[in-house]
Design a protein around this motif. Structure first.
Motif, PDB file in Angstrom:
ATOM      1  N   LYS A   1     -16.398 -17.138  10.497  1.00  0.00           N
ATOM      2  CA  LYS A   1     -17.397 -16.364  11.454  1.00  0.00           C
ATOM      3  C   LYS A   1     -17.918 -17.506  12.367  1.00  0.00           C
ATOM      4  CE  LYS A   1     -21.826 -14.375  10.587  1.00  0.00           C
ATOM      5  NZ  LYS A   1     -22.937 -13.782   9.515  1.00  0.00           N
ATOM      6  N   SER A   2     -18.152 -18.660  11.904  1.00  0.00           N
ATOM      7  CA  SER A   2     -18.728 -19.725  12.651  1.00  0.00           C
ATOM      8  C   SER A   2     -17.880 -19.906  13.976  1.00  0.00           C
ATOM      9  CB  SER A   2     -19.051 -21.216  11.828  1.00  0.00           C
ATOM     10  OG  SER A   2     -17.687 -21.667  11.728  1.00  0.00           O
ATOM     11  N   GLY A   3     -16.605 -19.883  13.968  1.00  0.00           N
ATOM     12  CA  GLY A   3     -15.921 -20.082  15.157  1.00  0.00           C
ATOM     13  C   GLY A   3     -15.931 -18.996  16.071  1.00  0.00           C
TER      14      GLY A   3
ATOM     15  N   ASN B   1     -15.616 -27.658  16.213  1.00  0.00           N
ATOM     16  CA  ASN B   1     -16.943 -28.229  15.729  1.00  0.00           C
ATOM     17  C   ASN B   1     -17.425 -27.431  14.857  1.00  0.00           C
ATOM     18  OD1 ASN B   1     -16.220 -30.913  17.033  1.00  0.00           O
ATOM     19  ND2 ASN B   1     -17.667 -30.498  18.833  1.00  0.00           N
ATOM     20  N   ALA B   2     -17.952 -26.226  15.412  1.00  0.00           N
ATOM     21  CA  ALA B   2     -18.595 -25.191  14.625  1.00  0.00           C
ATOM     22  C   ALA B   2     -17.669 -24.788  13.180  1.00  0.00           C
ATOM     23  CB  ALA B   2     -18.644 -23.974  15.303  1.00  0.00           C
ATOM     24  N   ILE B   3     -16.238 -24.572  13.398  1.00  0.00           N
ATOM     25  CA  ILE B   3     -15.791 -24.478  12.147  1.00  0.00           C
ATOM     26  C   ILE B   3     -15.591 -25.782  11.281  1.00  0.00           C
ATOM     27  CG2 ILE B   3     -13.082 -24.308  11.568  1.00  0.00           C
ATOM     28  CD1 ILE B   3     -12.621 -22.442  13.781  1.00  0.00           C
ATOM     29  N   ASP B   4     -15.518 -26.731  11.980  1.00  0.00           N
ATOM     30  CA  ASP B   4     -15.372 -27.991  10.979  1.00  0.00           C
ATOM     31  C   ASP B   4     -16.812 -28.177  10.459  1.00  0.00           C
ATOM     32  OD1 ASP B   4     -12.912 -28.791  11.616  1.00  0.00           O
ATOM     33  OD2 ASP B   4     -13.516 -30.028  13.133  1.00  0.00           O
ATOM     34  N   ALA B   5     -18.072 -27.770  10.818  1.00  0.00           N
ATOM     35  CA  ALA B   5     -19.062 -28.201  10.233  1.00  0.00           C
ATOM     36  C   ALA B   5     -19.358 -27.109   9.243  1.00  0.00           C
ATOM     37  CB  ALA B   5     -20.352 -27.960  11.515  1.00  0.00           C
ATOM     38  N   THR B   6     -19.066 -25.842   9.405  1.00  0.00           N
ATOM     39  CA  THR B   6     -19.082 -24.898   8.303  1.00  0.00           C
ATOM     40  C   THR B   6     -18.279 -25.288   7.041  1.00  0.00           C
ATOM     41  OG1 THR B   6     -19.669 -23.454   9.911  1.00  0.00           O
ATOM     42  CG2 THR B   6     -19.320 -22.490   7.823  1.00  0.00           C
TER      43      THR B   6
ATOM     44  N   THR C   1     -16.779 -17.748  23.062  1.00  0.00           N
ATOM     45  CA  THR C   1     -17.059 -17.949  24.759  1.00  0.00           C
ATOM     46  C   THR C   1     -17.075 -19.459  25.073  1.00  0.00           C
ATOM     47  OG1 THR C   1     -19.193 -17.691  24.371  1.00  0.00           O
ATOM     48  CG2 THR C   1     -18.134 -15.599  24.810  1.00  0.00           C
ATOM     49  N   SER C   2     -17.104 -20.490  24.098  1.00  0.00           N
ATOM     50  CA  SER C   2     -17.310 -21.662  24.200  1.00  0.00           C
ATOM     51  C   SER C   2     -16.082 -22.516  24.415  1.00  0.00           C
ATOM     52  CB  SER C   2     -18.220 -22.453  23.108  1.00  0.00           C
ATOM     53  OG  SER C   2     -19.619 -21.917  22.998  1.00  0.00           O
ATOM     54  N   SER C   3     -16.017 -23.670  24.904  1.00  0.00           N
ATOM     55  CA  SER C   3     -14.750 -24.466  24.935  1.00  0.00           C
ATOM     56  C   SER C   3     -13.971 -24.697  23.379  1.00  0.00           C
ATOM     57  CB  SER C   3     -14.995 -25.844  25.354  1.00  0.00           C
ATOM     58  OG  SER C   3     -15.658 -26.642  24.588  1.00  0.00           O
ATOM     59  N   PRO C   4     -12.800 -24.917  23.264  1.00  0.00           N
ATOM     60  CA  PRO C   4     -12.222 -25.243  22.334  1.00  0.00           C
ATOM     61  C   PRO C   4     -12.464 -26.256  21.381  1.00  0.00           C
ATOM     62  CG  PRO C   4     -10.428 -24.797  23.926  1.00  0.00           C
ATOM     63  CD  PRO C   4     -11.916 -24.958  24.536  1.00  0.00           C
ATOM     64  N   GLY C   5     -13.053 -27.451  21.847  1.00  0.00           N
ATOM     65  CA  GLY C   5     -13.689 -28.377  21.244  1.00  0.00           C
ATOM     66  C   GLY C   5     -15.098 -27.893  20.450  1.00  0.00           C
TER      67      GLY C   5
END
Length: 219
Positions: A88-90, A103-108, A95-99
């Motif tokens: 869900k965080s990803g 980062n959102a996926i890794d943080a969650t 609409t953002s950049s792959p990076g």
């Protein structure tokens, strides 16, 4: 007959624990602590954190390839499991950049995975402690039996030696029984934990690939 059998079994267990000495109660307390952790982890891993990753990802894929990101987010919001939370965080950063998505996926994932693996190391500790207390009780029983035999009358030596050895063997048996059962439960729960973590890693990569494919089609 059944009632007398139950009473006889209870009396046998009570006698077994009493003959083992004080360390029997220590082992039982440690064992109970391990069982409590195992039950809590089983409930969390089986009914809260786990989900059928392949089926869930197939459902998300249909939404993503249909360009319905909000629908995919709603699917993730409908589950409290670990994998949907990470994906869900990803999706929220689709609409953002792959990076930024990564980062959102890794943080969650860094937030969720410790909750999945929480207190698993305690089960290993319980198994080790139960074994060591069993051995300690064995040594205590042997010391007491040999000390009693040395100071006893010849007629009583056999009885005292048997009592001390019984205490030593009882603690060894209970300590090993507790350790083996907790180790088996730990292995089972660790496999469930590993499955959840591995699915997070696997399907996070697949989500990144799907979002990248969608962007290429949009271009």
């Amino acid at each position: 007959m059944e009632g007398s059998t139950v009473v006889g079994s209870v009396n046998t267990i009570a006698s077994f624990i009493q003959n083992g000495g004080a360390f029997m109660w220590v082992i039982l307390i440690v064992w109970g602590f391990g069982i409590a952790i195992a039950i809590e982890r089983f409930i969390k891993l089986s009914f809260k954190f786990d989900v059928d990753g392949a089926s869930f990802m197939n459902e998300l894929q249909r939404y993503i390839l249909s360009n319905d990101i909000q629908g995919a987010i709603r699917v993730c919001s409908g589950s409290a499991a670990a994998l949907p939370r990470v994906l869900k965080s990803g999706l929220k950063r689709s609409t953002s950049s792959p990076g930024q998505i990564q980062n959102a996926i890794d943080a969650t994932a860094l937030e969720v995975i410790p909750k999945v693996e929480l207190r698993m190391n305690y089960l290993q500790l319980v198994a080790n402690i139960a074994t060591l207390f069993g051995l300690l009780g064995t040594i205590q029983g042997l010391i007491e039996s040999f000390a009693a035999v040395a100071a006893a009358d010849p007629a009583q030596k056999a009885e005292l030696l048997a009592t001390g050895i019984s205490k030593a063997m009882n603690t060894t048996f209970l300590g090993l029984l507790a350790a083996i059962s907790i180790m088996m439960v730990h292995t089972f729960l660790q496999s469930k934990s590993d499955k959840i973590v591995n699915e997070i890693d696997e399907f996070s990569v697949k989500l990144m690939d799907l979002l990248g494919t969608k962007k290429e089609k949009g271009e």
